[in-house]
Design an enzyme around this catalytic site. Sequence first.
Site, PDB file in Angstrom:
ATOM      1  N   SER A 273       9.104  -2.943  -4.810  1.00  0.00           N
ATOM      2  CA  SER A 273       9.533  -3.362  -5.147  1.00  0.00           C
ATOM      3  C   SER A 273      11.187  -4.413  -3.775  1.00  0.00           C
ATOM      4  O   SER A 273      11.623  -5.215  -4.653  1.00  0.00           O
ATOM      5  CB  SER A 273      11.283  -2.383  -5.701  1.00  0.00           C
ATOM      6  OG  SER A 273      11.785  -1.648  -4.974  1.00  0.00           O
TER       7      SER A 273
ATOM      8  N   LYS B 178      19.350  -6.585  -0.783  1.00  0.00           N
ATOM      9  CA  LYS B 178      18.938  -6.723  -1.859  1.00  0.00           C
ATOM     10  C   LYS B 178      19.738  -6.243  -2.891  1.00  0.00           C
ATOM     11  O   LYS B 178      20.896  -5.933  -2.475  1.00  0.00           O
ATOM     12  CB  LYS B 178      17.831  -5.300  -1.443  1.00  0.00           C
ATOM     13  CG  LYS B 178      16.648  -4.970  -3.380  1.00  0.00           C
ATOM     14  CD  LYS B 178      16.290  -4.025  -2.861  1.00  0.00           C
ATOM     15  CE  LYS B 178      15.200  -3.560  -4.127  1.00  0.00           C
ATOM     16  NZ  LYS B 178      14.136  -2.272  -3.554  1.00  0.00           N
TER      17      LYS B 178
ATOM     18  N   SER C  47       9.162   0.629  -0.940  1.00  0.00           N
ATOM     19  CA  SER C  47       9.601  -0.223  -1.494  1.00  0.00           C
ATOM     20  C   SER C  47       9.710  -1.371  -0.588  1.00  0.00           C
ATOM     21  O   SER C  47      11.194  -2.147  -0.799  1.00  0.00           O
ATOM     22  CB  SER C  47      10.786   0.055  -2.301  1.00  0.00           C
ATOM     23  OG  SER C  47      10.409   0.052  -3.990  1.00  0.00           O
TER      24      SER C  47
END
Lengths: 492, 96
Positions: free
Chosen positions: A154, A79, A178
């Site tokens: 997310s 990420k 997330s």
Amino acid sequence: MELYTKTAHELHKMLVDKDVTSVEITESFIDRINEVEPKVDAFIATTFETALETASKADEKIQKGEEISALEGLPMALKDNMSTKGVATTSASKMLENYVPPYDATVVKILKENNIPILGKTNMDEFAMGSSTETSYFKKTKNPYDLQRIPGGSSGGSAASVSANEAVFALGSDTGGSIRQPASCCGVVGLKPTYGTVSRFGLFAFASSLDQIGPFAKDVTDAANIFNLISGHDSFDSTSINMEYPDYTSSLKADVKGLKIGVPQEFLGDGINVEVKNAILKACDNYKALGAEVETFSLPLTDYFIPIYYVICCAEASSNLARYDGVKYGYRADKFSDLTDLYKKTRSQGFGAEVKRRIMLGTYVLSSGYYDAYYKKAQQMRTIIRNNFADAFKKYDLILTPTAPTTAFKMGEKIDDPVQMYLADICTVVVNIAGLPGMSMPCGVDSEGLPIGMQLIGNSFAEPTIFRAGFAFEQAGFSKIPLPTFKNGGAN
Amino acid sequence: MEINIEYIANLARLDNPSTTEEANKLRKDMTEIIGMVDKMSEVDTTGVEPTNHAAPMQNVFRKDELKPSFARDEMLANAPESVAGCYSVPSAVEDA
């Protein structure tokens, strides 16, 4: 079978048996990314060259007959809110579009020490604020099961990359769901570990008392291996827990006889889609068939989870994001009249709408006259919620809930309605509020073929119990769902 | 309840929304979100200790010893503007 379809533990065995090299595996994933990435858009940037160099190092070790670790030589996706030295790390924000960190996050250091090729940096909601990956400054990631739908957020890019076989595994961060909610949307396994078990050093802070790094994996065995790799004490993170970390793979035993599982009835009521609810009830029956004791119970105050969460996360975010001021790194506005104007223009131009909304909200709840009514109140409610969970865990080994109230929704459906978007995290935020571990894994699909995730919540440090229950469910075939179809492409 | 957008924006070091439309949208969103979080007031929390952190926090001490730190140029490489090895900003103090 293509190499990119295999799990990490399958590929590890092939590497050890010298049936394949890490370079061959990495090339297989690079080809796969080149093939499906135009449809999925999981990555903000790819780093194939260094990935292949890392793969060669792993191969050299194998050729020399040296022992390799469980994930050594197996390519992954990261990420884009975890610092990678010399490689731009943007948090999917215009603010950090050109920021190149001078250091590695602790988890990245671990990946490098283990010769784990990093294929690229994955897309996310800007500064991890969102549940659909739509607030990214750069691009919209699509759900591999239906390209008109969101991958969750997310950590949507990380989830989609594993789901679409663009990486063996991925790392994400979870502040209110997330990791788990996108894992649910994309039909993969996602773990939010106990607070303090994975170093946050080098993770861009959103809400420091809630943030935690964790894995996305193709199965529970891989998740346990990844957690083995990244968990541990780190002196660079003052909240890192100094304890003996067990070998989490030793809990991978397909036996849940006598395990007590509680299901909060509040998460099977209104607001939960009926197909999701039915899949969870079926999962309960499946656990009973495996010998677990499953019963519903009442978890109080569920209506307050989202309010508490948004007060705490926005308050902490407004403080954490004060550092983005256009002085030391990141974006700086072109025109300004004085220093204060430099800050204001830089921040107004550099942050997207959702980030500004949360900074404003956090500033409001911390402002003079409102602190007690909102921030202190939320912290007091946090105490009550922790106590309620402590009570629940006197009766149950695990708590089972849906991961999300619905399957993946359509792009654009909720982006203009913040409150509706926030409710996508109704089942997950409380795990962060209480600092507990929670894992999402597939438990079926809906009538549209979209994955449904179930969430297993454990007491603090009860990851072994979560892995054991997840593994038993998986070994019995209950988590098996069809592969992504990449349907409805070309319509965007 | 009326939220003073201008006041909060200044505290947050953000510009005021540039158009009335933007300001209205932000006010509407914030009013809705605050309306949602106001639900907390229904619960009596008199005498409940606040929890700041999910895990028990304690002071972590270490020896005060010299360790290598980042090279200045490496840190300044990300600066939007630097002069003579320093970060550069508009003057904040008026000339005497």
